[in-house]
Design a protein around this motif. Structure first.
Motif, short mmCIF file in Angstrom:
data_model
loop_
_atom_site.label_atom_id
_atom_site.label_comp_id
_atom_site.label_asym_id
_atom_site.label_seq_id
_atom_site.Cartn_x
_atom_site.Cartn_y
_atom_site.Cartn_z
N ILE A 157 38.37 24.66 36.50
CA ILE A 157 37.40 25.73 36.72
C ILE A 157 36.54 25.40 37.93
O ILE A 157 36.22 24.25 38.20
N GLY A 158 36.15 26.44 38.67
CA GLY A 158 35.25 26.25 39.80
C GLY A 158 35.95 26.46 41.13
O GLY A 158 37.00 27.11 41.20
N GLU A 159 35.37 25.89 42.19
CA GLU A 159 35.97 26.05 43.51
C GLU A 159 37.35 25.40 43.54
O GLU A 159 37.53 24.29 43.05
N ALA A 160 38.30 26.10 44.11
CA ALA A 160 39.69 25.65 44.10
C ALA A 160 40.26 25.65 45.51
O ALA A 160 39.67 26.22 46.44
N LEU A 161 41.41 25.01 45.65
CA LEU A 161 42.10 24.99 46.94
C LEU A 161 43.02 26.19 47.09
O LEU A 161 43.32 26.61 48.21
N ALA A 162 43.48 26.74 45.97
CA ALA A 162 44.45 27.83 46.04
C ALA A 162 44.35 28.69 44.80
O ALA A 162 43.65 28.36 43.84
N CYS A 163 45.07 29.79 44.81
CA CYS A 163 45.13 30.69 43.67
C CYS A 163 46.58 31.05 43.41
O CYS A 163 47.47 30.69 44.17
N GLY A 164 46.81 31.78 42.33
CA GLY A 164 48.14 32.29 42.04
C GLY A 164 48.24 33.75 42.46
O GLY A 164 47.35 34.29 43.12
N GLY A 165 49.31 34.39 42.04
CA GLY A 165 49.53 35.77 42.45
C GLY A 165 48.63 36.77 41.76
O GLY A 165 48.41 37.87 42.28
N ASP A 166 48.10 36.41 40.59
CA ASP A 166 47.23 37.34 39.87
C ASP A 166 45.77 37.00 40.19
O ASP A 166 45.11 36.26 39.47
N SER A 167 45.30 37.56 41.29
CA SER A 167 43.96 37.25 41.80
C SER A 167 43.32 38.51 42.37
O SER A 167 44.00 39.49 42.68
N LEU A 168 42.00 38.46 42.50
CA LEU A 168 41.26 39.50 43.21
C LEU A 168 40.88 38.95 44.58
O LEU A 168 40.28 37.88 44.67
N ILE A 169 41.24 39.68 45.63
CA ILE A 169 41.03 39.19 46.99
C ILE A 169 40.15 40.17 47.76
O ILE A 169 40.37 41.39 47.72
N ARG A 170 39.18 39.64 48.45
CA ARG A 170 38.29 40.47 49.26
C ARG A 170 39.10 41.05 50.44
O ARG A 170 39.77 40.31 51.17
#
Length: 228
Positions: A37-50
């Motif tokens: 949890i918290g700040e991460a280096l990467a995300c997966g495909g199910d994300s919200l992107i600005r």
């Protein structure tokens, strides 16, 4: 989160496997998706992107056959954006892995992503995927080649190198235990993590051969109909 934190480009929550108890391979996917949890280096495909951030880095790299989200996150972080993992349930996903061959193909694809990540960003200050890539080469190829290939010449002494695998498994087991996994889940993860290194090195070799031969990369699909 995005509204209150203008420096965050991407947020994602906990992805759950729909049927984690159906097969050990589905369970492995569910464990893999349990990220810090918290700040991460990467995300997966199910994300919200600005949208602004997505446009700034010109979206996904369409030349990749896997690992698109982590690669985009590298470019986002390079522009000063942050990636955030929320402590919230987000999506349910059916990995639908019922056969060992499917899991093996998924690990080959993972190895491809590691090799491509190293090729693209391994020499940057972040040394992206270098640790994972070197680990694959060591445990998936170099150590077994030395241990088995020189066994006759050393009267079996090099076979003692194979003790490294249970030691590595114990370390992985301990780490997963700190992540909240049950003992059974930690054992499952440790065993397949080590086994997966042999498939991942195949994926790395496949990537480099494809690149050196100038061939076009094709998808490595694990959900298609397979035998075995």
């Amino acid at each position: 989160m995005l509204e209150n934190n203008p420096t965050i480009a991407v947020v994602s929550g906990r992805r759950r496997e729909k049927f984690p108890d159906a097969t050990p391979y589905n369970r492995l996917a569910d464990l893999e998706w349990n990220t810090p949890i918290g700040e991460a280096l990467a995300c997966g495909g199910d994300s919200l992107i600005r949208v602004k951030a997505l446009q700034q880095v010109e979206g996904f790299n369409d030349s990749l056959i896997c690992g698109e989200e982590p690669e985009m996150c590298i470019r986002l972080r390079g522009q000063g954006w942050k990636i955030w993992r929320l402590d919230e349930e987000m999506t349910a996903h059916d990995a639908d892995m019922t056969r060992f061959s499917q899991w093996w193909s998924r690990m080959i694809r993972s190895g491809w992503a590691i090799a491509q990540g190293m090729a693209m960003y391994g020499l940057t200050p972040e040394k992206y995927m270098m640790r994972q890539g070197i680990s694959n080469w060591l445990w998936g190829l170099i150590l077994p080649l030395i241990a088995l290939g020189l066994a006759w010449w050393t009267r079996g002494l090099t076979l003692f190198l194979l003790i490294g695998y249970p030691v590595l498994g114990w370390r992985i087991y301990g780490y997963r235990s700190t992540c909240g996994d049950t003992p059974a889940q930690s054992r499952l993860y440790a065993f397949f993590c080590i086994l997966g290194k042999f498939a991942q090195i195949m994926g790395q070799v496949k990537y480099w051969l494809t690149k050196w031969q100038g061939q076009t990369a094709t998808l490595i699909e694990y959900k298609k109909s397979q035998t075995g």
